[in-house]
Motif scaffolding. Structure first.
Motif, PDB file in Angstrom:
ATOM      1  N   ARG A 121      -9.567   4.407  -8.653  1.00 35.20           N
ATOM      2  CA  ARG A 121      -8.109   4.264  -8.548  1.00 35.20           C
ATOM      3  C   ARG A 121      -7.718   2.875  -8.056  1.00 35.20           C
ATOM      4  NH1 ARG A 121      -6.679   5.121  -3.049  1.00 35.20           N
ATOM      5  NH2 ARG A 121      -8.210   6.313  -1.875  1.00 35.20           N
ATOM      6  N   TRP A 134      -4.139   1.408  -6.948  1.00 30.73           N
ATOM      7  CA  TRP A 134      -3.980   0.917  -5.577  1.00 30.73           C
ATOM      8  C   TRP A 134      -3.345  -0.474  -5.565  1.00 30.73           C
ATOM      9  CZ3 TRP A 134      -4.010   3.201  -1.073  1.00 30.73           C
ATOM     10  CH2 TRP A 134      -3.980   2.399   0.069  1.00 30.73           C
ATOM     11  N   ILE A 141       4.841  -1.772  -2.568  1.00 26.36           N
ATOM     12  CA  ILE A 141       5.172  -1.731  -1.138  1.00 26.36           C
ATOM     13  C   ILE A 141       5.572  -3.102  -0.619  1.00 26.36           C
ATOM     14  CG2 ILE A 141       4.054  -1.513   1.125  1.00 26.36           C
ATOM     15  CD1 ILE A 141       2.596   0.950  -0.043  1.00 26.36           C
ATOM     16  N   GLU A 168      -1.498  13.563   0.845  1.00 26.56           N
ATOM     17  CA  GLU A 168      -0.626  14.605   0.299  1.00 26.56           C
ATOM     18  C   GLU A 168      -0.573  15.825   1.214  1.00 26.56           C
ATOM     19  OE1 GLU A 168      -2.590  12.846  -1.634  1.00 26.56           O
ATOM     20  OE2 GLU A 168      -1.140  11.929  -3.014  1.00 26.56           O
ATOM     21  N   PHE A 172      -6.310   1.084   4.769  1.00 28.15           N
ATOM     22  CA  PHE A 172      -6.364   2.286   3.943  1.00 28.15           C
ATOM     23  C   PHE A 172      -7.445   2.127   2.873  1.00 28.15           C
ATOM     24  CE2 PHE A 172      -2.188   2.235   5.779  1.00 28.15           C
ATOM     25  CZ  PHE A 172      -1.851   3.562   5.977  1.00 28.15           C
ATOM     26  N   PRO A 173      -8.151   3.212   2.548  1.00 28.04           N
ATOM     27  CA  PRO A 173      -9.183   3.110   1.504  1.00 28.04           C
ATOM     28  C   PRO A 173      -8.544   2.958   0.120  1.00 28.04           C
ATOM     29  CG  PRO A 173      -9.005   5.367   2.286  1.00 28.04           C
ATOM     30  CD  PRO A 173      -8.096   4.552   3.156  1.00 28.04           C
ATOM     31  N   SER A 174      -9.020   1.995  -0.654  1.00 32.72           N
ATOM     32  CA  SER A 174      -8.449   1.753  -1.973  1.00 32.72           C
ATOM     33  C   SER A 174      -9.182   2.524  -3.058  1.00 32.72           C
ATOM     34  CB  SER A 174      -8.477   0.256  -2.288  1.00 32.72           C
ATOM     35  OG  SER A 174      -9.808  -0.217  -2.257  1.00 32.72           O
ATOM     36  N   THR A 209      -7.424   9.210   1.371  1.00 38.08           N
ATOM     37  CA  THR A 209      -6.408   8.160   1.239  1.00 38.08           C
ATOM     38  C   THR A 209      -5.805   7.724   2.564  1.00 38.08           C
ATOM     39  OG1 THR A 209      -4.827   9.925   0.761  1.00 38.08           O
ATOM     40  CG2 THR A 209      -5.743   8.748  -1.128  1.00 38.08           C
ATOM     41  N   VAL A 250       1.845   2.025   6.412  1.00 35.93           N
ATOM     42  CA  VAL A 250       1.913   2.008   4.942  1.00 35.93           C
ATOM     43  C   VAL A 250       2.698   0.788   4.466  1.00 35.93           C
ATOM     44  CG1 VAL A 250       2.983   3.152   2.953  1.00 35.93           C
ATOM     45  CG2 VAL A 250       1.593   4.478   4.556  1.00 35.93           C
ATOM     46  N   LEU A 251       3.831   0.540   5.090  1.00 36.46           N
ATOM     47  CA  LEU A 251       4.685  -0.554   4.631  1.00 36.46           C
ATOM     48  C   LEU A 251       4.258  -1.904   5.205  1.00 36.46           C
ATOM     49  CD1 LEU A 251       8.204   1.145   4.653  1.00 36.46           C
ATOM     50  CD2 LEU A 251       6.603   0.867   2.768  1.00 36.46           C
ATOM     51  N   ARG A 265       5.251  -3.650   7.673  1.00 32.87           N
ATOM     52  CA  ARG A 265       6.280  -4.555   8.193  1.00 32.87           C
ATOM     53  C   ARG A 265       6.991  -3.876   9.359  1.00 32.87           C
ATOM     54  NH1 ARG A 265       8.375  -3.202   2.916  1.00 32.87           N
ATOM     55  NH2 ARG A 265      10.021  -1.642   3.034  1.00 32.87           N
ATOM     56  N   ASP A 269      16.474  -0.110   5.793  1.00 39.32           N
ATOM     57  CA  ASP A 269      15.222  -0.144   5.039  1.00 39.32           C
ATOM     58  C   ASP A 269      15.158   1.096   4.163  1.00 39.32           C
ATOM     59  OD1 ASP A 269      12.481  -0.121   4.123  1.00 39.32           O
ATOM     60  OD2 ASP A 269      12.089  -1.609   5.680  1.00 39.32           O
ATOM     61  N   VAL A 288      13.349   1.843   1.509  1.00 40.47           N
ATOM     62  CA  VAL A 288      12.024   2.385   1.171  1.00 40.47           C
ATOM     63  C   VAL A 288      11.487   3.220   2.327  1.00 40.47           C
ATOM     64  CG1 VAL A 288       9.652   1.810   0.575  1.00 40.47           C
ATOM     65  CG2 VAL A 288      11.529   0.504  -0.431  1.00 40.47           C
ATOM     66  N   ARG A 292      13.146   6.525   2.450  1.00 37.56           N
ATOM     67  CA  ARG A 292      12.679   7.453   1.418  1.00 37.56           C
ATOM     68  C   ARG A 292      11.372   8.120   1.825  1.00 37.56           C
ATOM     69  NH1 ARG A 292      14.015   5.447  -4.628  1.00 37.56           N
ATOM     70  NH2 ARG A 292      15.915   4.255  -4.258  1.00 37.56           N
TER      71      ARG A 292
END
Lengths: 195, 433
Positions: free
Chosen positions: A48, A52, A59, B247, B284-286, B291, B398-399, B401, B415, B417, B420
């Motif tokens: 993936r 990614w 983002i 998830e 984070f693992p790509s 995840t 995650v973001l 910032r 913000d 995003v 959301r």
């Protein structure tokens, strides 16, 4: 004929490689895949890393660049080779940045039982009457659990224009219990929404 | 009690006992309606989710059969629910414990008073809300919910239906944590400078790719996924390991963060509020099935300027360290230390200006509140606030910032995003409506 020194073969024409990635122009390594294309072909369990890469770009996109990111995601969404996992991924990205511009592309997916849940994932987060209308329009096409999910999204979004349609569903003897119950809860939620 | 619901079993029994006593006295009441063994004092329990988290509840729940009675267990894994029922039946010496694969059937039983929710995180809110709508009090394992929006919906439901709802952050019922929170709250460390929370590492490595597998015959995979986005079954992404997949959960940020960040919230007096900003840079693992962040590093900052850091500790377990102008206090579940032993002695001094509620047993506190209708020590209102801190850290990482948070409106400032990411659409037929 001097077999040890054959005449030099004519030089092959060098084919110009045009990469989607500007960084490749100077690499001499030839074309590399464009993650924005590849992400649509994501498979469950497979590599993936392209997806990614797209996620990282989405983002990191500043507000003024989100329209461009949305365009690229919509292009990926339209890929004929799009997979189920690719669709789910693209919709997760759209859920973060999509605007009303995405509604025309997502609305048909919302009405299709195979793609409705992924489309909901993106559409539920898009503010505005365009997305509200897409949800209301899909009420007549989905059935059973998918319809219940759709109704739930309408309730979460607080679309009071759907009140009468939901009221009818709540009491419709022809609808299964899961739909009637969803309509009941959505109406309760709408009762606390601003009119 | 002003419940909009019809009387629950317990309320009916309490009401009818009073009516009977007044209207029919001096009739002799059945033995079952008197004293310690009165049915109105016996609380009936259903357990949803029979995995390793539920294991910690059987002892307290099965150890007091005169006052607590487990009537039913539910799990989408038939092997697990059968095993749970067998355990309950063995303890009671009967075969009465009923098993369910669908929590809605358990929630609709009118003879069950409270529901323990021990499922994967992505199910917590929906099961708790459904239980409360059906007149049950709930004990919800940590983290309270997966998303901020789910937490708000759960709390609103508890208030609307006047339900007792306990968050499973049992540190709130451990005296050591109480004492530290109270000491810090009373400026025992002088001016508080910062809080450092360390949580265990997040993921186990399971490779860069994975293969869909056949769903075991004993497992209802569709119901296991429930509101989460669909994915094919893989044994490494189901029981326990779900917490490493975003998830379903946010890894140790919510798993252990719910415990240690919670004590920070308590010590700061932020049970009905929260920080005003967050900044994080996690790794984070790509690739691969998992995840969630493998190296957690975020900081929330409160309106009084105090930062609370949360980081992964690769060696050793979780702790919370409070650092003030007089020194530091370090607290974990099994140990406590300080920069100066005098701080530990001062902590035990009585008559502090601010006295925090003391509970010595999370289950006892919950059941006492089920009887009294008071809010428990870890009421879901404060549970939601703590889970929000975890979510802020997750979203901040995650973001990548700095984000500004309005704890009153429960929204990020300017913000879109980030806002959301406070919620997510659920797979049909589920929704937060």
């Amino acid at each position: 004929m001097n077999v040890e020194n054959p005449p030099a073969a004519p030089a092959a024409k060098i084919k110009k490689v045009v990469s989607a990635n500007p960084a490749d122009r100077y690499s001499g390594a030839g074309q590399t895949p464009d993650p924005w294309d590849q992400c649509a072909r994501l498979e469950y369990g497979a590599d993936r890393s392209f997806a990614w890469s797209v996620r990282e770009q989405v983002i990191a996109t500043p507000p003024e660049g989100r329209a461009r990111a949305e365009e690229k995601l919509l292009k990926a969404l339209a890929d004929a080779a799009r997979t189920d996992a690719g669709l789910a991924f693209i919709c997760q990205m759209l859920a973060m940045v999509a605007s009303a511009k995405s509604v025309p592309a997502l609305a048909p997916l919302l009405r299709d039982a195979k793609t409705a849940d992924s489309a909901r994932y993106a559409l539920e987060r898009i503010a505005g009457p365009e997305a509200d209308a897409a949800f209301r329009d899909a009420l007549g096409t989905l059935t059973g659990t998918l319809k219940a999910g759709l109704i739930g999204s309408i309730g979460v979004r607080g679309d009071i224009a759907a009140k009468s349609a939901l009221a009818a569903l709540k009491d419709a003897a022809t609808e299964p219990a899961v739909v009637r119950e969803a309509a009941t809860h959505a109406l309760a939620r709408l009762s606390t929404s601003k009119s | 009690m002003n419940s909009p619901l019809p009387l629950t079993r317990r309320q009916f029994l309490q009401h009818s006992a009073v009516v009977t006593a007044v209207a029919a006295a001096p009739l002799i009441l059945p033995s079952g309606l008197r004293g310690q063994n009165a049915p109105s004092k016996k609380i009936t329990v259903g357990i949803v989710g029979c995995g390793n988290i539920a294991d910690g509840h059987y002892g307290p729940l099965l150890g007091s059969p005169e006052s607590i009675r487990v009537l039913a267990v539910c799990d989408v894994d038939r092997t697990r629910r059968d095993s749970a029922a067998a355990r309950v039946n063995k303890e009671y010496g009967n075969t009465d414990c009923k098993t369910y694969g669908d929590f809605r059937e358990l929630n609709r039983r009118t003879d069950i008073d409270v529901v323990f929710i021990c499922t994967p995180d992505h199910w917590h809110a929906l099961i708790a809300i459904d239980a409360m709508r059906n007149g049950k009090d709930v004990y919800v394992e940590k983290p309270l919910t997966l998303t901020i929006a789910e937490g708000r919906a759960l709390v609103d439901t508890a208030r609307k239906y006047n339900r007792v709802a306990q968050h499973g952050t049992q540190h709130r019922s451990m005296k050591r944590f109480h004492d530290v929170a109270e000491f810090v709250r009373n400026d025992g460390l002088g001016k508080l400078e910062r809080i450092d929370c360390f949580i265990p590492p997040n993921n186990r490595h399971c490779g860069a790719t994975w293969q869909p597998e056949a769903v075991p015959a004993n497992l209802d995979w569709e119901m296991w996924l429930g509101p989460a986005p669909w994915r094919p079954y893989n044994s490494k992404g189901c029981h326990y390991n779900f917490r490493f997949i975003s998830e379903s959960a946010y890894g140790q940020v919510t798993n252990w963060g719910a415990h240690y960040l919670d004590i920070g919230q308590w010590a700061l007096g932020m049970d009905d509020s929260g920080p005003v900003s967050v900044e994080g840079h996690g790794e984070f693992p790509s690739s691969g099935l998992f995840t969630n962040c493998t190296n957690v590093n975020f900081t929330v900052r409160y309106a009084n300027g105090v930062p609370m850091h949360c980081r992964t500790r690769f060696e050793g377990g979780g702790t919370a360290r409070f650092v003030g102008e007089r020194g530091w206090l370090d607290i974990a579940r099994d140990k406590m230390s300080a920069s100066d032993n005098n701080l530990l002695r001062e902590m035990q001094a009585p008559n502090k200006k601010v006295q925090l509620e003391l509970s010595n047993n999370h289950h006892d506190n919950f059941f006492a509140c089920v009887r009294s209708r008071k809010r428990p020590i870890a009421d879901v209102g404060l549970g939601h606030r703590t889970t929000t801190v975890c979510n802020l850290g997750q979203i901040g990482m995650v973001l990548g910032r700095k984000l500004h948070w309005d704890p009153v409106k429960e929204e990020f400032i300017k913000d879109d995003v980030a806002n959301r990411l406070r919620t997510r659409a659920m797979r049909s037929p589920w929704s937060l409506a």
